[in-house]
Design a protein around this motif. Sequence first.
Motif: not given
Length: 289
Positions: A79-85
Motif C-alpha cells: 500500500g505504499a505510495s511513491p508520492h509520499v516524501v
Amino acid sequence: MSSGGELALRQEYVIGDEIGRGRFGTVRRCYAVATGEAFAVKSTPKAPLREAEAADALDLALAEQEPKVHLVASAPGPGASPHVVALHAAFEDDAAVHLVVDLCAGGDLLSLVSSRGRLPEHEAADLVAQLASALASCHRRGVAHRDVKPDNLLFDGGGVLKLGDFGSAGWFGDGRPMTGLVGTPYYVAPEVVAGREYGEKVDVWSAGVVLYMMLSGTLPFYGATAAEVFQCVLRGNLRFPPRAFASVSPEAKDLMRRMLCKDVSRRFSADQVLRHPWIVSRGGAAVMG
C-alpha cells in the motif's frame, strides 16, 4: 530514531546549503557520507516552541511526534505510495529534531501555479491523482497529513509530485478522533475550524481547495484576515465564478463538489477521488488523445 542530535547527523551526512525555511525550522541539502547520495534535512529547533505561549504548546508536541508519524506514512511495504516524501533518518536531542528526507529539487506546486497561472485539466487531474494516491496510502496507515497545501506538494527531479512536511500530521489509526486547530486557513476543513472532533477526510477537503486553485488560479474561501477566511470556510458556500471557470468541465466541478462537501459523511475519501471518472480519464486526456 538516532540520539545525539546534530553531532550524530554530521557524522553520517555532509550538510550543504539552505534550500527552504518554514515557520519554525530550516531545510538544507545534505549528502550521505557513505554513498554521496543527496537528501534534504529538515531541522526544527525546540527552544522557540518551548518559549511560545501555552496555546502553541501543540507545536512542540507535533515536532516531537513528527518522526514517528512520518515514518509510518512513508515506510515501504504493502500500500505504499511513491508520492509520499520518504523519511530516511531522524536525529533528536534536547535542542532540535533533524529529519533526513527525499530531496525534491523540482520546486513546489505553489511556485508552479504562481509562474504559470491556471493549469489545463489533464495536468491538474494528473497532479490530483498523485496527491490522492499519497493521501490514500497515509490514511490506510492511520495517518492524516492535516496541512495539505501547494507549498507542501513537492516535485522531485523527474517531475513526480510528493507530499511532504508531516509537521502537522495526526494519528488516528487506533480509532481515536483528532482534535485541534491545525493547518492553514485557506485550506483547512470546516469541521476543524468549528472545533469539533474530525477524521482523515480533512485532507480531502484541503486537496479539493488545491484542485480549485489549480484550475482557476483563485481560492474558494478567502478573506482579509484569518478570522474572515474561517467564517467563509464555515459557510462552505462553494461557487464557480464564470470568469474563472468558464472553460472548466462539468466533470471537474462535480469532483470539487464531492471533495469540498461540508457533510463529512458525503465527502469523498481519497480512494473515491482516485475512482472518479475525471481522475480516471485524467481530465479527459484519454478522450482528447
